[in-house]
Design a protein around this motif. Structure first.
Motif, PDB file in Angstrom:
ATOM      1  N   PHE A 107      60.455  92.309 -60.186  1.00  0.00           N
ATOM      2  CA  PHE A 107      59.803  93.460 -60.812  1.00  0.00           C
ATOM      3  C   PHE A 107      58.491  93.810 -60.114  1.00  0.00           C
ATOM      4  N   THR A 108      57.756  92.782 -59.675  1.00  0.00           N
ATOM      5  CA  THR A 108      56.472  93.061 -59.017  1.00  0.00           C
ATOM      6  C   THR A 108      56.698  93.738 -57.671  1.00  0.00           C
ATOM      7  N   SER A 109      57.672  93.278 -56.906  1.00  0.00           N
ATOM      8  CA  SER A 109      57.872  93.909 -55.598  1.00  0.00           C
ATOM      9  C   SER A 109      58.423  95.320 -55.754  1.00  0.00           C
ATOM     10  N   ALA A 110      59.134  95.595 -56.863  1.00  0.00           N
ATOM     11  CA  ALA A 110      59.682  96.946 -57.064  1.00  0.00           C
ATOM     12  C   ALA A 110      58.644  97.884 -57.691  1.00  0.00           C
ATOM     13  N   ALA A 111      57.954  97.415 -58.726  1.00  0.00           N
ATOM     14  CA  ALA A 111      57.077  98.334 -59.477  1.00  0.00           C
ATOM     15  C   ALA A 111      55.734  97.720 -59.836  1.00  0.00           C
ATOM     16  N   GLY A 112      55.217  96.874 -58.986  1.00  0.00           N
ATOM     17  CA  GLY A 112      53.862  96.353 -59.180  1.00  0.00           C
ATOM     18  C   GLY A 112      53.705  95.542 -60.457  1.00  0.00           C
ATOM     19  N   ARG A 168      65.899  97.985 -52.153  1.00  0.00           N
ATOM     20  CA  ARG A 168      65.663  97.730 -50.727  1.00  0.00           C
ATOM     21  C   ARG A 168      65.892  96.250 -50.484  1.00  0.00           C
ATOM     22  N   LEU A 169      65.893  95.865 -49.223  1.00  0.00           N
ATOM     23  CA  LEU A 169      66.320  94.512 -48.861  1.00  0.00           C
ATOM     24  C   LEU A 169      65.628  93.440 -49.707  1.00  0.00           C
ATOM     25  N   ARG A 170      64.314  93.578 -49.866  1.00  0.00           N
ATOM     26  CA  ARG A 170      63.554  92.552 -50.577  1.00  0.00           C
ATOM     27  C   ARG A 170      63.988  92.418 -52.041  1.00  0.00           C
ATOM     28  N   THR A 171      64.126  93.550 -52.718  1.00  0.00           N
ATOM     29  CA  THR A 171      64.485  93.494 -54.137  1.00  0.00           C
ATOM     30  C   THR A 171      65.955  93.077 -54.305  1.00  0.00           C
ATOM     31  N   VAL A 172      66.804  93.505 -53.373  1.00  0.00           N
ATOM     32  CA  VAL A 172      68.218  93.099 -53.448  1.00  0.00           C
ATOM     33  C   VAL A 172      68.329  91.584 -53.272  1.00  0.00           C
ATOM     34  N   LEU A 173      67.517  91.050 -52.349  1.00  0.00           N
ATOM     35  CA  LEU A 173      67.512  89.605 -52.100  1.00  0.00           C
ATOM     36  C   LEU A 173      67.069  88.853 -53.368  1.00  0.00           C
ATOM     37  N   TYR A 174      66.016  89.320 -53.989  1.00  0.00           N
ATOM     38  CA  TYR A 174      65.544  88.690 -55.236  1.00  0.00           C
ATOM     39  C   TYR A 174      66.637  88.766 -56.304  1.00  0.00           C
ATOM     40  N   THR A 175      67.306  89.934 -56.388  1.00  0.00           N
ATOM     41  CA  THR A 175      68.345  90.101 -57.406  1.00  0.00           C
ATOM     42  C   THR A 175      69.502  89.140 -57.167  1.00  0.00           C
ATOM     43  N   VAL A 176      69.897  88.999 -55.885  1.00  0.00           N
ATOM     44  CA  VAL A 176      71.010  88.093 -55.553  1.00  0.00           C
ATOM     45  C   VAL A 176      70.631  86.656 -55.923  1.00  0.00           C
TER      46      VAL A 176
END
Ligand code: SF4
Ligand code: SF4
Length: 476
Positions: free
Chosen positions: A99-104, A335-343
């Motif tokens: 959540f922080t990397s997506a929306a602070g 984006r790559l970073r948030t997708v990685l966190y989600t996975v």
């Protein structure tokens, strides 16, 4: 160089009280809903009943500290299953990263307990003392009858909220209705009263007085989150290229050469952190979105486009300044970073669910007694001793049969029991001593080590588990 006679510079600045003004809008509505849901869950969960059998309170969510167990509806976590708690903590951490990397700082602005309870305390304050201007007036006036009456009422309500907060917390650790009755009758354990007192006072102090000071000075999260944000993270910002030069707008006047900001101070007056977002992004901003609501309201009134203050990423700011269209919100979220966190988050979650479904209702721990490794009985029989710890994780008393399988024809006996049956009460752990014997001269008696399998079966169902260990012979 500083003169030796100069007054020393104080490193401490006294807190300036903040009087946030009431605001209406999409973000405020969303925050009301989040507050209602999170507080509802917190206060009401201990009162949800759940059949847990004869030895435990019928409580859906229960932390059984004495036996180091945790109950959550159908899920029971025993001490040896602490990896579930570790897994949940990892998921919580990954969720925060995501959540922080997506929306602070969405956690800070919407769901953090400090934010939620402060919001509730401000709501009570506004209800008792009035909106911003009335509260400033009351703050400045002397201690007359009106001020004493309003402060007494406000502090009493704050204390009651603190009391309910501390009370709800301790209800998670034992049967809530029983503890509530004990608390009222004065027969509860002193630790319960002490915990309630501490939580009441900390809630009162943090929500009523410390407020934004906790976020700015006490909480490490604002510093940590900077490492998780990048130029694509959505955060709240003021479009100064559109708003500046700012200037007051007087009725009937046409503001030539002026930006859209009319310096109405609405964004500052509603801010619970007391900051001016027009000065740029600041550590104190919890991204609660209330300044967006306030400014959108002003823009609607003066007939200008909304979102002079809004969610945007640094990359959008560069594009907008260059007169280009900003990227879509979704391109910042996915984006790559948030997708990685989600996975990663989903991977840990799936792993926990699978582990939950694969685990048995019976839990067995076998400890061979190795001092001595074997004893020789008077008739020459070789005996090995094992301690079996049986955990009955079901909600009813169960009888288990214990047996041994081995190619060497070993025989099993239970200490203190003529048959091979053990009764374990519901949700309890029981230790049973077991003897495994090899006849004189048999293969297992003369061998150094013989592999064996100890079986524990629930006589009331088909559930059974095994544990592999070894039998020590004379080794001739
Ligand atoms: S500046 Fe805006 S988003 Fe930041 S804390 Fe203040 S009101 Fe909330
Ligand atoms: S609310 Fe909007 S118009 Fe008013 S001062 Fe803030 S940025 Fe300017």
């Amino acid at each position: 160089m500083t003169s030796p006679d100069a007054e020393p510079t104080s490193l401490y600045t006294a807190r300036e009280p903040i009087f946030p003004r009431r605001v209406k809008g999409a973000f405020r509505t969303m925050k009301w809903w989040i507050m209602a849901v999170t507080l509802g869950i917190y206060y009401l969960t201990p009162w949800i009943r759940w059949d847990r059998g004869p030895n435990l309170p019928d409580q859906a969510v229960l932390v059984d500290l004495a036996n180091r167990r945790f109950f959550f509806f159908t899920i029971e976590i025993w001490p040896h299953e602490f990896y579930f708690v570790a897994g949940l903590l990892i998921m919580a951490g990954l969720g925060l990263f995501l959540f922080t990397s997506a929306a602070g700082r969405v956690w800070c602005g919407y769901a953090c307990p400090q934010t939620v309870w402060t919001d509730l305390y401000i709501l009570v304050e506004r209800w008792v003392e009035g909106d911003r201007n009335a509260r400033i007036r009351l703050h400045r006036q002397g201690w007359d009858g009106e001020k004493i009456r309003k402060r007494a009422l406000k502090w009493t309500l704050w204390l009651l909220i603190g009391l309910a907060t501390g009370g709800a917390w301790i209800f998670y650790f034992t049967d809530a209705p029983t503890l509530a009755a004990d608390l009222v009758q004065g027969t509860a354990h002193p630790v319960a009263y002490l915990t309630m007192l501490i939580l009441t006072l900390t809630t009162f102090a943090f929500g009523g007085f410390a407020r934004e000071q906790i976020c700015i000075y006490a909480c490490p999260w604002p510093r940590i989150q900077a490492a998780m944000m990048d130029e694509d993270t959505l955060t709240i910002a003021y479009r100064d290229w559109r708003g500046e030069p700012r200037g007051k707008l007087h009725q009937g006047e046409v503001a030539e050469g002026q930006g859209d900001c009319i310096d109405c101070m609405a964004c500052v007056n509603v801010c619970p952190m007391g900051i001016d977002i027009r000065n740029g992004q600041q550590l104190a901003c919890i991204t609660c979105g209330l300044c967006i609501d306030a400014c959108n309201d002003t823009m609607d009134r003066i007939g200008k486009p909304r979102d002079l203050i809004g969610y945007m990423a640094l990359t959008d700011e560069v594009r907008e300044r260059a007169g280009q269209t900003p990227k879509s919100v979704w391109s910042h979220v996915f984006r790559l970073r948030t997708v990685l966190y989600t996975v990663l988050w989903a991977g840990v979650g799936i792993g926990l669910v699978v582990a939950l479904f694969l685990r048995s209702e019976i839990d067995v721990n076998v400890s061979p007694v190795r001092n001595p490794t074997f004893v020789t009985l008077s008739d020459g029989t070789i005996r090995n001793t094992y301690d079996i710890r049986l955990r009955n994780k079901s909600g009813s008393d169960e009888t288990y049969s214990i047996s041994v399988t081995s190619e060497a024809g070993l025989v099993l006996r239970l200490e203190g029991s003529a048959d091979a049956l053990v009764r374990v009460p519901a949700n309890e752990t029981l230790q049973q001593r077991v003897y495994v014997e090899a006849a004189p001269g048999s293969a297992a008696a003369v061998a150094d080590r013989t592999e064996l399998r100890l079986w524990v079966a629930d006589t009331g169902s088909t559930a059974r588990v095994h544990h592999d260990t070894v039998f020590n012979g004379k080794g001739q």
